[in-house]
Design an enzyme around this catalytic site. Structure first.
Site, PDB file in Angstrom:
ATOM      1  N   ASP A  20       0.862  -1.197   0.000  1.00 37.68           N
ATOM      2  CA  ASP A  20       0.000   0.000   0.000  1.00 37.68           C
ATOM      3  C   ASP A  20       0.893   1.240   0.000  1.00 37.68           C
ATOM      4  O   ASP A  20       1.892   1.299   0.733  1.00 37.68           O
ATOM      5  CB  ASP A  20      -0.885  -0.024   1.253  1.00 37.68           C
ATOM      6  CG  ASP A  20      -1.696   1.255   1.425  1.00 37.68           C
ATOM      7  OD1 ASP A  20      -2.047   1.581   2.576  1.00 37.68           O
ATOM      8  OD2 ASP A  20      -1.949   1.940   0.400  1.00 37.68           O
ATOM      9  N   ASP A  24      -4.347   3.682   2.714  1.00 41.33           N
ATOM     10  CA  ASP A  24      -5.754   3.287   2.933  1.00 41.33           C
ATOM     11  C   ASP A  24      -5.854   1.841   3.421  1.00 41.33           C
ATOM     12  O   ASP A  24      -6.943   1.305   3.567  1.00 41.33           O
ATOM     13  CB  ASP A  24      -6.587   3.482   1.646  1.00 41.33           C
ATOM     14  CG  ASP A  24      -6.148   2.542   0.514  1.00 41.33           C
ATOM     15  OD1 ASP A  24      -6.788   2.566  -0.553  1.00 41.33           O
ATOM     16  OD2 ASP A  24      -5.150   1.799   0.698  1.00 41.33           O
ATOM     17  N   ASP A  28      -1.796  -1.380  -3.658  1.00 40.68           N
ATOM     18  CA  ASP A  28      -2.159  -0.661  -4.880  1.00 40.68           C
ATOM     19  C   ASP A  28      -1.074  -0.830  -5.955  1.00 40.68           C
ATOM     20  O   ASP A  28       0.015  -1.360  -5.688  1.00 40.68           O
ATOM     21  CB  ASP A  28      -2.406   0.822  -4.580  1.00 40.68           C
ATOM     22  CG  ASP A  28      -1.297   1.443  -3.735  1.00 40.68           C
ATOM     23  OD1 ASP A  28      -1.615   2.073  -2.703  1.00 40.68           O
ATOM     24  OD2 ASP A  28      -0.118   1.229  -4.078  1.00 40.68           O
ATOM     25  N   ASP A  97      -5.401 -11.524 -14.688  1.00 42.84           N
ATOM     26  CA  ASP A  97      -6.398 -12.542 -14.355  1.00 42.84           C
ATOM     27  C   ASP A  97      -7.635 -12.306 -15.227  1.00 42.84           C
ATOM     28  O   ASP A  97      -8.210 -11.214 -15.205  1.00 42.84           O
ATOM     29  CB  ASP A  97      -6.780 -12.418 -12.870  1.00 42.84           C
ATOM     30  CG  ASP A  97      -6.968 -13.776 -12.224  1.00 42.84           C
ATOM     31  OD1 ASP A  97      -6.365 -14.018 -11.159  1.00 42.84           O
ATOM     32  OD2 ASP A  97      -7.711 -14.587 -12.808  1.00 42.84           O
ATOM     33  N   ASP A 197      -9.465 -17.668 -15.128  1.00 46.81           N
ATOM     34  CA  ASP A 197     -10.190 -18.112 -13.934  1.00 46.81           C
ATOM     35  C   ASP A 197     -11.267 -19.149 -14.265  1.00 46.81           C
ATOM     36  O   ASP A 197     -12.094 -18.911 -15.154  1.00 46.81           O
ATOM     37  CB  ASP A 197     -10.849 -16.868 -13.321  1.00 46.81           C
ATOM     38  CG  ASP A 197     -11.430 -17.119 -11.947  1.00 46.81           C
ATOM     39  OD1 ASP A 197     -10.650 -17.458 -11.052  1.00 46.81           O
ATOM     40  OD2 ASP A 197     -12.655 -16.991 -11.795  1.00 46.81           O
ATOM     41  N   GLU A 250      -7.005 -21.895 -14.994  1.00 43.24           N
ATOM     42  CA  GLU A 250      -7.299 -22.511 -13.708  1.00 43.24           C
ATOM     43  C   GLU A 250      -8.450 -23.467 -13.977  1.00 43.24           C
ATOM     44  O   GLU A 250      -9.522 -23.044 -14.420  1.00 43.24           O
ATOM     45  CB  GLU A 250      -7.734 -21.486 -12.666  1.00 43.24           C
ATOM     46  CG  GLU A 250      -7.970 -22.145 -11.307  1.00 43.24           C
ATOM     47  CD  GLU A 250      -9.027 -21.475 -10.466  1.00 43.24           C
ATOM     48  OE1 GLU A 250      -9.943 -20.856 -11.036  1.00 43.24           O
ATOM     49  OE2 GLU A 250      -8.926 -21.559  -9.243  1.00 43.24           O
ATOM     50  N   HIS A 319      -3.645 -17.473  -4.074  1.00 40.19           N
ATOM     51  CA  HIS A 319      -4.495 -16.655  -3.191  1.00 40.19           C
ATOM     52  C   HIS A 319      -5.684 -17.434  -2.633  1.00 40.19           C
ATOM     53  O   HIS A 319      -6.460 -16.906  -1.835  1.00 40.19           O
ATOM     54  CB  HIS A 319      -4.994 -15.438  -3.979  1.00 40.19           C
ATOM     55  CG  HIS A 319      -5.849 -15.833  -5.121  1.00 40.19           C
ATOM     56  ND1 HIS A 319      -5.359 -16.477  -6.248  1.00 40.19           N
ATOM     57  CD2 HIS A 319      -7.179 -15.726  -5.308  1.00 40.19           C
ATOM     58  CE1 HIS A 319      -6.356 -16.735  -7.067  1.00 40.19           C
ATOM     59  NE2 HIS A 319      -7.475 -16.301  -6.536  1.00 40.19           N
ATOM     60  N   ASP A 320      -5.832 -18.693  -3.105  1.00 41.00           N
ATOM     61  CA  ASP A 320      -6.944 -19.526  -2.626  1.00 41.00           C
ATOM     62  C   ASP A 320      -6.482 -20.605  -1.653  1.00 41.00           C
ATOM     63  O   ASP A 320      -7.328 -21.299  -1.073  1.00 41.00           O
ATOM     64  CB  ASP A 320      -7.620 -20.264  -3.792  1.00 41.00           C
ATOM     65  CG  ASP A 320      -8.389 -19.344  -4.713  1.00 41.00           C
ATOM     66  OD1 ASP A 320      -8.521 -19.685  -5.899  1.00 41.00           O
ATOM     67  OD2 ASP A 320      -8.843 -18.282  -4.245  1.00 41.00           O
TER      68      ASP A 320
HETATM   69  O1  TEU Z   1     -11.283 -20.127  -7.857  1.00 43.95           O
HETATM   70  C1  TEU Z   1     -12.106 -21.185  -8.283  1.00 43.95           C
HETATM   71  C2  TEU Z   1     -12.145 -22.226  -7.281  1.00 43.95           C
HETATM   72  O2  TEU Z   1     -12.526 -23.317  -7.534  1.00 43.95           O
HETATM   73  C3  TEU Z   1     -11.634 -21.930  -5.912  1.00 43.95           C
HETATM   74  O3  TEU Z   1     -12.426 -20.922  -5.341  1.00 43.95           O
HETATM   75  C4  TEU Z   1     -11.773 -23.169  -5.083  1.00 43.95           C
HETATM   76  O4  TEU Z   1     -13.163 -23.406  -4.998  1.00 43.95           O
HETATM   77  C5  TEU Z   1     -11.142 -22.990  -3.752  1.00 43.95           C
HETATM   78  O5  TEU Z   1     -11.274 -21.746  -3.313  1.00 43.95           O
HETATM   79  C6  TEU Z   1      -9.699 -23.452  -3.885  1.00 43.95           C
HETATM   80  O6  TEU Z   1      -9.733 -24.773  -3.445  1.00 43.95           O
HETATM   81  C7  TEU Z   1     -11.244 -19.020  -8.745  1.00 43.95           C
HETATM   82  C8  TEU Z   1     -10.429 -17.927  -8.070  1.00 43.95           C
HETATM   83  O7  TEU Z   1      -9.089 -18.374  -7.892  1.00 43.95           O
HETATM   84  C9  TEU Z   1     -11.093 -17.635  -6.730  1.00 43.95           C
HETATM   85  O8  TEU Z   1     -10.311 -16.696  -5.987  1.00 43.95           O
HETATM   86  C10 TEU Z   1     -12.474 -17.075  -7.011  1.00 43.95           C
HETATM   87  O9  TEU Z   1     -13.147 -16.924  -5.763  1.00 43.95           O
HETATM   88  C11 TEU Z   1     -13.294 -18.024  -7.896  1.00 43.95           C
HETATM   89  O10 TEU Z   1     -12.560 -18.560  -8.994  1.00 43.95           O
HETATM   90  C12 TEU Z   1     -14.462 -17.269  -8.503  1.00 43.95           C
HETATM   91  O11 TEU Z   1     -13.973 -16.343  -9.438  1.00 43.95           O
END
Ligand code: TEU
Length: 540
Positions: A20, A24, A28, A97, A197, A250, A319-320
């Site tokens: 950042d 905020d 960014d 993305d 995605d 993905e 990030h997931d």
């Molecule tokens: O993720 C798709 C997805 O299958 C993941 O959300 C999964 O269900 C879990 O979180 C990981 O095991 C993509 C993006 O990476 C995610 O950040 C988004 O929330 C999702 O699609 C919807 O756009």
């Protein structure tokens, strides 16, 4: 002859949590620009930006309301143009993305589609009620229903993710035309491709009821169906083939065969895909119910994918996902050793390596204290669902803490200063309390740090064709040891990865190319979580 995206290492940035600069509490684009020298010094060649487009942030940017504008909290389009050109000066390429399975419900297309007479009506999937309720029995990725009733339309619309993420209708050719123009808009700005995605669920072959499943009832009607392959071939021929770029998909729930059909060169669709099977080796039927990680199963899954696909998109974090040193390593007694071992794994198997922000310094899962600290919509929905089934709060909390996507979304830890140097304001999500011990600044000064080891591994891979292009052959795949061979043009590398907290005797011959312990001679013993690459010449 290789493609440039096979030679380079990709670094994923979750902009909201990276740096950042305006106080905020939200990362960014100027913050990313300010960190380009750090990223160049680390050795990355490609940046993947999680979405920075206009969004109401119901799913932190994966719900897009305008594909051609920048979320004000991240900056302006001028900032984005500057990032692309500044990154180019460092010879770092940028991929964006591409979230095209759905938009935000605040996108103008969706708002217009709520009028049944609008030409935008068929941009989305609208259906009348069935027996007074939702049109079918499908369930969503976010542990809630996947049809939302819209009073104005007097019909339901489909959303496989949150109700604020309505699915686009790819039976309508206008949708493909709009998406292709969005891709050209960004490629003409000089980006070098897309992370696509949930790209393998675009085409819904039918809206019939699905077989009842614990997870994702109805998914047989949309996962990797023929219509999606047709769409991907059109994106390839109409857009991607006209730019020097690549597309990584993905792809949820793919098998190696499905992945082959999505990304083999002969298919002219994607260039590579992220699979999930290796990330699911520490769980029962769904990621929220984890069991002890077993390296043997992980190794067998990796070996399968290495042998069945010509080229893999290799990752351990994004990030997931929770943090890899907490899931696959040992973030307590052997934090540094196991983080370095995972670095050798990621940068020595065949394929393009993807490093997620913070992985290079061994960031760990977050030490959440209360449910209020959790921001992720998926985690909040799952917590609510578990409580609806009267699962005790303590158990719910444990399940969420171990798996929540927020584990990966805590602010990047740059230094020991307040908020880890991420912001001068109040961070949008808590900073991990271990930032005074785990941060970039300290690790840049420490020759034996995880970050400096990542630098060495990235440099080694960039100079070694066997690591980049060599064949793969698994040797040992046990819960304590994963070893494999890479061979290319007369050079054989033997990679030894200990997943054990105990020393172990492992036969290996050759000279040490790199060792996570920095030793120079191999004595046949691997120390706890040690990784070694041995080099031998092969005849003929
Ligand atoms: O993720 C798709 C997805 O299958 C993941 O959300 C999964 O269900 C879990 O979180 C990981 O095991 C993509 C993006 O990476 C995610 O950040 C988004 O929330 C999702 O699609 C919807 O756009």
């Amino acid at each position: 002859m290789s493609d440039w995206w096979q030679d380079r290492v990709v670094y994923q940035i979750y902009p909201r949590s990276f740096q950042d600069t305006d106080g905020d509490g939200i990362g960014d684009i100027p913050g990313i620009i300010s960190r380009l020298p750090d990223l160049k010094e680390l050795g990355v060649g490609i940046l993947w930006l999680s979405p920075v487009y206009s969004s109401p942030d119901d799913d932190n940017g994966y719900d897009i309301s305008d594909y051609r504008n920048i979320q004000p909290a991240f900056g302006t389009m001028a900032d984005m143009d500057r990032l692309i050109s500044e990154a180019g000066r460092f010879d770092i390429r940028i991929i964006m993305d591409l979230v095209i399975n759905h938009t935000s419900d605040e996108h103008e297309w969706f708002q217009k589609s709520r009028d049944p007479k609008s030409p935008y009506r068929n941009y989305y999937i609208w259906k009348p009620a069935e027996n007074g309720g939702p049109p079918n029995n499908w369930t969503s990725f976010f542990a809630e229903k996947c049809w939302e009733y819209d009073d104005r339309s007097a019909e339901y619309y489909l959303h496989l993710f949150s109700r604020k993420q309505p699915d686009l209708n790819y039976r309508n050719p206008e949708v493909l035309r709009e998406v292709e123009n969005i891709m050209r808009f960004w490629l003409d700005k000089g980006i070098s491709g897309f992370r696509c995605d949930v790209i393998n669920i675009l085409y819904k072959a039918s809206l019939d009821d699905g077989e009842r499943k614990l997870i994702l009832t109805g998914s047989e009607h949309y996962i990797s169906r023929g219509g999606t392959h047709e769409i991907l071939r059109r994106l390839r021929s109409d857009v991607l083939n006209h730019y020097d770029c690549f597309a990584v998909g993905e792809t949820v729930f793919v098998t190696p065969k499905m992945a082959f059909d999505l990304c083999d060169k002969s298919r002219s669709e994607l260039d590579m895909v992220f699979s999930f099977e290796h990330m699911e080796t520490d769980q029962y039927f769904v990621k929220w119910f984890k069991h002890r990680f077993r390296a043997g199963r992980f190794a067998k899954v990796i070996s399968k994918w290495q042998n069945e696909l010509a080229w893999n998109a290799n990752y351990l974090e994004n990030h997931d996902q929770p943090r890899s040193v907490s899931c696959f390593g040992n973030d307590k007694a052997y934090w540094k050793e196991s983080a370095k071992m995972l670095a050798v794994y990621l940068l020595s198997i065949r394929g393009t390596p993807y490093i997620y922000q913070g992985q290079e310094i061994g960031m760990t899962n977050f030490d959440f204290k209360t449910t209020e600290e959790i921001q992720d919509i998926e985690s909040r929905n799952v917590y609510r669902l578990l409580r609806r089934y009267h699962i005790p709060k303590k158990i719910c909390w444990k399940l969420i803490c171990r798996t929540s996507r927020d584990n990966a979304r805590t602010p990047m830890q740059w230094s020991r200063s307040e908020h880890a140097g991420f912001t001068t304001g109040t961070p949008w999500l808590g900073v991990n309390h271990n930032y005074s011990r785990i941060n970039v600044e300290d690790q840049k000064k420490d020759p034996s740090s995880i970050r400096n080891f990542y630098r060495s591994m990235i440099a080694l891979r960039s100079q070694n064709d066997t690591l980049k292009y060599g064949s793969f052959r698994a040797l040992r795949m046990t819960n304590r040891l994963f070893s494999f061979e890479r061979e290319y043009q007369g050079e054989r590398l033997t990679v030894l990865l200990s997943f054990s907290p105990k020393s172990q005797a492992v036969h290996g011959s050759g000279t040490i190319l790199i060792a996570s312990s920095e030793r120079t001679v191999y004595d046949g013993i691997l120390t706890p979580y040690e990784a070694i690459i041995l080099k031998t010449e092969v005849k003929g």
